[in-house]
Design a protein around this motif. Structure first.
Motif, mmCIF file in Angstrom:
data_model
loop_
_atom_site.group_PDB
_atom_site.id
_atom_site.type_symbol
_atom_site.label_atom_id
_atom_site.label_comp_id
_atom_site.label_asym_id
_atom_site.label_seq_id
_atom_site.Cartn_x
_atom_site.Cartn_y
_atom_site.Cartn_z
ATOM 1 N N ALA A 26 -42.645 -90.994 56.179
ATOM 2 C CA ALA A 26 -41.932 -89.717 56.183
ATOM 3 C C ALA A 26 -41.104 -89.631 54.912
ATOM 4 N N ARG A 27 -40.844 -88.430 54.466
ATOM 5 C CA ARG A 27 -40.095 -88.254 53.226
ATOM 6 C C ARG A 27 -38.620 -88.006 53.521
ATOM 7 N N ALA A 28 -37.756 -88.804 52.888
ATOM 8 C CA ALA A 28 -36.317 -88.633 53.036
ATOM 9 C C ALA A 28 -35.844 -87.439 52.216
ATOM 10 N N ALA A 29 -34.579 -87.075 52.400
ATOM 11 C CA ALA A 29 -34.037 -85.904 51.705
ATOM 12 C C ALA A 29 -34.090 -86.054 50.198
ATOM 13 N N ASP A 30 -33.992 -87.289 49.686
ATOM 14 C CA ASP A 30 -34.014 -87.487 48.235
ATOM 15 C C ASP A 30 -35.423 -87.687 47.686
ATOM 16 N N GLY A 31 -36.442 -87.560 48.549
ATOM 17 C CA GLY A 31 -37.826 -87.691 48.103
ATOM 18 C C GLY A 31 -38.420 -89.071 48.289
ATOM 19 N N ALA A 32 -37.618 -90.063 48.678
ATOM 20 C CA ALA A 32 -38.141 -91.412 48.906
ATOM 21 C C ALA A 32 -38.963 -91.438 50.192
ATOM 22 N N TRP A 33 -39.958 -92.334 50.219
ATOM 23 C CA TRP A 33 -40.813 -92.449 51.394
ATOM 24 C C TRP A 33 -40.245 -93.503 52.346
ATOM 25 N N LEU A 34 -40.250 -93.147 53.629
ATOM 26 C CA LEU A 34 -39.758 -94.034 54.688
ATOM 27 C C LEU A 34 -40.940 -94.563 55.479
ATOM 28 N N ALA A 35 -41.056 -95.882 55.564
ATOM 29 C CA ALA A 35 -42.167 -96.496 56.298
ATOM 30 C C ALA A 35 -41.805 -96.623 57.774
ATOM 31 N N ARG A 101 -34.144 -96.924 53.527
ATOM 32 C CA ARG A 101 -34.470 -96.859 52.097
ATOM 33 C C ARG A 101 -33.923 -98.105 51.395
ATOM 34 N N GLY A 102 -34.730 -98.673 50.492
ATOM 35 C CA GLY A 102 -34.318 -99.884 49.798
ATOM 36 C C GLY A 102 -34.505 -101.135 50.621
ATOM 37 N N HIS A 103 -35.228 -101.045 51.722
ATOM 38 C CA HIS A 103 -35.492 -102.173 52.602
ATOM 39 C C HIS A 103 -36.976 -102.178 52.988
ATOM 40 N N GLY A 104 -37.499 -103.363 53.274
ATOM 41 C CA GLY A 104 -38.840 -103.481 53.830
ATOM 42 C C GLY A 104 -39.896 -102.732 53.053
ATOM 43 N N ALA A 105 -40.693 -101.927 53.775
ATOM 44 C CA ALA A 105 -41.807 -101.208 53.167
ATOM 45 C C ALA A 105 -41.425 -99.803 52.703
ATOM 46 N N SER A 106 -40.182 -99.394 52.902
ATOM 47 C CA SER A 106 -39.747 -98.069 52.443
ATOM 48 C C SER A 106 -39.435 -98.090 50.946
ATOM 49 N N ASP A 107 -39.434 -96.909 50.344
ATOM 50 C CA ASP A 107 -39.113 -96.789 48.921
ATOM 51 C C ASP A 107 -37.631 -97.064 48.665
ATOM 52 N N ASP A 108 -37.324 -97.380 47.407
ATOM 53 C CA ASP A 108 -35.924 -97.423 46.992
ATOM 54 C C ASP A 108 -35.371 -96.000 46.970
#
Length: 364
Positions: A26-35, A101-108
């Motif tokens: 899923a895409r977070a508010a800042d555009g990073a991807w969340l696994a 975000r910044g953890h595991g398989a999610s984007d920074d």
């Protein structure tokens, strides 16, 4: 690594039900991807044959399962949940695991200003919206099981979405001012948070150095963690935590600590209590990061909640005292089922109507 399940298909020994794990982003508010991953009972042809209704096109509608969402602690991926499968995975619910975000398989994170308790709670909502859009589960019936700082994230999500909450389990965490216990005095915690907020780049760099050294010299790090009383578990049990630390984004770590110190959700805890939402609070007698005073504050805010105190549990009690945490969660899920069944009967007796899917109006 958002999933707590190592194999794609899992067979429950107690129920002989086969489970499947599906994943997504899923895409977070800042555009990073969340696994995220979702574990649920596998569907069989009989499920389609026994469907009780059809949609507008005539296709059978299979009842969607309510979701239980795991909310990790800061600096953690999902490793601490792995030994709790017997309590978490069940035929009557879908289990969702996801990474900050910044953890595991999610984007920074792409914008550190959005890495706050409220911002990460919104990340959780984006994950649920993605699952709902894909039709994988009933995201209007949500149970939250949170650990450490994840407790603040879970409660903050409830601030805006309490109508969806079926139950909330808070394990070894607090509802406010996350650094007070670890720093011993609130004044020290506030001063440290102020410095971290004033010099975010410097502290992000320091966190990255600490995480790198811990990753490459885990046994030395574990010695200090045991000496400080943070992790009263064996190195073998805690090794996955050190392996994951190299992945943690220093800027996200710093931003979450600053936000967690400013944040409070005691009012949300009181709201859940007034609405008679089942709540579990698990505290540890040897937890130096969340002391007994913090647990007592939570008890005052939610006197109806079930409190389980494990005298010999440290902050790593999810690993070191796994059986006791497992028992507490099993009791919580039983209470949640009983409470929701009682509320259904109470609604029927009071109004003569049953609660239908989509009521109240679906907003996702």
């Amino acid at each position: 690594r958002a999933s707590i399940v190592s194999d794609e298909n899992v067979v429950s020994s107690s129920t002989s039900v086969t489970f499947e794990t599906v994943g997504g982003r899923a895409r977070a508010a800042d555009g990073a991807w969340l696994a995220w991953t979702l574990t649920r009972p596998m569907r069989h042809p009989a499920d389609v044959a026994n469907a009780v209704s059809t949609d507008e096109s005539g296709k059978p509608v299979i009842k969607k399962l309510p979701v239980t969402v795991l909310v990790n602690g800061l600096s953690n991926d999902a490793f601490q949940w792995e030994g709790l499968n017997e309590s978490l995975v069940a035929p009557d619910r879908a289990l969702v695991a996801w990474d900050f975000r910044g953890h595991g398989a999610s984007d920074d994170p792409k914008n550190l200003s959005t890495v706050t308790i409220a911002g990460v709670a919104d990340d959780l909502e984006q994950v649920l919206c993605d699952i709902s859009a894909r039709g994988l589960a009933d995201t209007e019936k949500v149970t939250l099981v949170a650990y450490s700082m994840g407790c603040q994230v879970a409660l903050e999500w409830c601030r805006l979405h309490a109508r969806y909450a079926r139950g909330v389990a808070l394990v070894l965490g607090t509802a406010r001012r996350s650094m007070d216990s670890a720093c011993f005095l609130p004044q020290i915690a506030d001063t440290l948070a102020f410095c971290m907020a004033c010099f975010p780049g410097t502290f992000a760099f320091l966190w990255n150095v600490i995480f790198t050294l811990t990753h490459y010299f885990p046994k030395i790090a574990h010695f200090f963690a045991r000496t400080a009383g943070i992790a009263r578990v064996t190195f073998r049990e805690f090794k996955p935590f050190y392996e994951h630390l190299r992945r943690v984004h220093g800027g996200a770590q710093n931003a979450m600590l600053v936000s967690g110190q400013k944040h409070t959700a005691m009012d949300v805890l009181a709201l859940l209590d007034r609405r008679e939402v089942p709540v579990l609070v698990v505290s540890g007698g040897k937890d130096v990061t969340v002391n007994r005073a913090a647990a007592k504050e939570m008890q005052q805010a939610a006197p109806r909640a079930r409190y389980v105190h494990i005298p010999d549990a440290c902050h790593a009690g999810m690993v070191g005292k796994r059986e006791k945490v497992k028992e507490a969660l099993a009791d919580f899920f039983r209470l949640e089922r009983e409470t929701n069944e009682f509320n259904k009967r109470r609604l029927l007796e009071a109004t003569g109507m049953q609660s239908k899917p989509g009521s109240p109006a679906k907003v996702r």
